[in-house]
Write an enzyme that holds these catalytic residues in place. Structure first.
Site, PDB file in Angstrom:
ATOM      1  N   ARG A  10       2.619  14.081  -6.190  1.00 37.43           N
ATOM      2  CA  ARG A  10       3.686  13.065  -6.231  1.00 37.43           C
ATOM      3  C   ARG A  10       4.793  13.514  -7.196  1.00 37.43           C
ATOM      4  NH1 ARG A  10       2.180   8.341 -10.452  1.00 37.43           N
ATOM      5  NH2 ARG A  10       0.632   9.458 -11.697  1.00 37.43           N
ATOM      6  N   GLU A  58       8.310  -3.097   2.186  1.00 43.08           N
ATOM      7  CA  GLU A  58       8.200  -1.771   2.801  1.00 43.08           C
ATOM      8  C   GLU A  58       8.644  -1.748   4.262  1.00 43.08           C
ATOM      9  OE1 GLU A  58       5.443  -2.105  -0.645  1.00 43.08           O
ATOM     10  OE2 GLU A  58       5.777  -3.323   1.156  1.00 43.08           O
ATOM     11  N   PHE A  83       0.957   1.288   1.828  1.00 42.97           N
ATOM     12  CA  PHE A  83       2.081   0.445   2.254  1.00 42.97           C
ATOM     13  C   PHE A  83       2.982   1.156   3.259  1.00 42.97           C
ATOM     14  CE2 PHE A  83       1.509  -0.829  -2.397  1.00 42.97           C
ATOM     15  CZ  PHE A  83       0.483  -1.711  -2.083  1.00 42.97           C
ATOM     16  N   HIS A 109      -0.025   8.405  -3.630  1.00 39.81           N
ATOM     17  CA  HIS A 109      -1.243   7.646  -3.956  1.00 39.81           C
ATOM     18  C   HIS A 109      -2.161   7.479  -2.746  1.00 39.81           C
ATOM     19  CE1 HIS A 109       1.405   6.827  -7.295  1.00 39.81           C
ATOM     20  NE2 HIS A 109       0.423   6.261  -7.974  1.00 39.81           N
ATOM     21  N   ASP A 117      -7.195   1.748  -8.989  1.00 42.80           N
ATOM     22  CA  ASP A 117      -6.483   0.767  -8.156  1.00 42.80           C
ATOM     23  C   ASP A 117      -7.384   0.173  -7.080  1.00 42.80           C
ATOM     24  OD1 ASP A 117      -4.313   1.274  -9.698  1.00 42.80           O
ATOM     25  OD2 ASP A 117      -3.062   2.138  -8.125  1.00 42.80           O
ATOM     26  N   ARG A 167      -2.039  11.033  -6.381  1.00 42.51           N
ATOM     27  CA  ARG A 167      -1.790  10.566  -7.744  1.00 42.51           C
ATOM     28  C   ARG A 167      -2.365  11.525  -8.783  1.00 42.51           C
ATOM     29  NH1 ARG A 167      -4.598   5.106 -10.271  1.00 42.51           N
ATOM     30  NH2 ARG A 167      -3.415   4.990 -12.202  1.00 42.51           N
TER      31      ARG A 167
END
Length: 314
Positions: A10, A58, A83, A109, A117, A167
């Site tokens: 990322r 999104e 998303f 991610h 998460d 991530r």
């Protein structure tokens, strides 16, 4: 021995956007209130007039990206994979895929390495979803060098591209002068005679390490990096199975619809052969430290080596 350089892909995404932004005024970056996490904030700081924060919306962001592409801009729509591929699937399919617009989707991610998460954010289905959209290119880079090269290649490609980033900071493995990135072309990293391990994303390095473990146990495994899931490199897969007769696929994604399924499609049509699919086995993830989750779900080098050996010994 010097410490292995590790960078999250990322981060590579954000840096690559800045480099491209310096050369191309038509590049625009969109984000869904996650610029810090997706690292598009690096681009935002450099080119604030070409960064659009669409808020936590999104689906709307994909529509905006489609509109910008229709005017000649090259938008990179950025959000978490859950998303970008999940929540906004309909808009990606109908507003970007159906008209085949020049939109690039930067999905960060992805996979269980999102860690704490938890299951709701650990998208292990995105490759499967994006593969089903006609004309969509799907890329899952293995390290920083490959990720930056993939972003550049995506910009130069005329059509929709889904870019999958992680991530977790992962080792840089492609830092050699011979490395070349080409959409739809796999990379042979190690020759072997007993079995071929075909991996993607962060699992490429783990597979290379697994091959070293197998070597000590008398098993000579070839390793191939498939960074482009769609269009997949059929030739490198068929050539590999001609040499070793068996294929193992490894991915930080569900075994349903991902790299393993794509490889099986190729082999069924061209050269049927035994295949072992290693990945997330049709279950949801859970909250926990990324490295511990990778080990628990059997995607670390030791687990991969053990599974390959057990399979070959059957």
């Amino acid at each position: 021995m010097s410490e292995i350089k590790k960078i999250a892909t990322r981060e590579s995404y954000g840096n690559a956007l800045v480099e491209l932004g310096k050369e191309h005024d038509n590049l625009v970056v969109l984000d869904a209130d996650l610029a810090g996490a997706t690292k598009t904030s690096i681009f935002k700081n450099e080119f604030p007039d070409r960064h659009i924060d669409c808020g936590i919306a999104e689906a709307n962001m994909m529509g905006i990206a489609a509109g910008l592409a229709a005017t000649g801009k090259v938008p990179f729509a950025s959000s978490f994979a859950m998303f970008a591929a999940g929540r906004a699937y309909e808009q990606v399919r109908n507003s970007i895929g159906y008209p085949h617009l020049n939109v690039k989707i930067g999905a960060t991610h992805a996979g269980i390495s999102v860690g704490e998460d938890g299951a709701t954010h650990q998208c292990n289905e995105d490759i499967a979803l994006m593969r089903t959209i006609p004309g969509m290119v799907v890329i899952n880079p293995a390290d920083d060098i490959e990720a930056r090269a993939a972003v550049k290649a995506a910009f130069e490609y005329d059509g929709p591209v889904y870019l999958r980033f992680g991530r977790l900071a992962i080792p840089v493995i492609n830092d050699n002068p011979d490395y070349k990135f080409e959409i739809g072309k796999g990379v042979s990293l190690k020759e072997g005679t007993d079995v071929t391990i075909v991996a993607t994303g962060l699992c490429v390095n783990e597979s290379l390490e697994a091959a070293k473990i197998l070597e000590t146990q008398g098993i000579n495994a070839a390793v191939i990096n498939i960074h482009t899931i769609k269009p997949i490199d059929k030739d490198i897969i068929v050539d590999a199975v001609k040499k070793t007769g068996k294929i193992v696929t490894v991915e930080e994604h569900s075994v349903v619809g991902g790299l393993g399924s794509a490889v099986c499609d190729v082999l069924c049509e061209n050269m049927p052969a035994p295949v072992l699919k290693i990945g997330v086995n049709d279950v949801f993830g859970e909250s926990g430290p990324a490295l511990e989750l990778i080990k628990k779900y059997g995607l670390d080098s030791e687990s991969i080596a053990k599974k390959v050996k057990e399979w070959l010994n059957k």
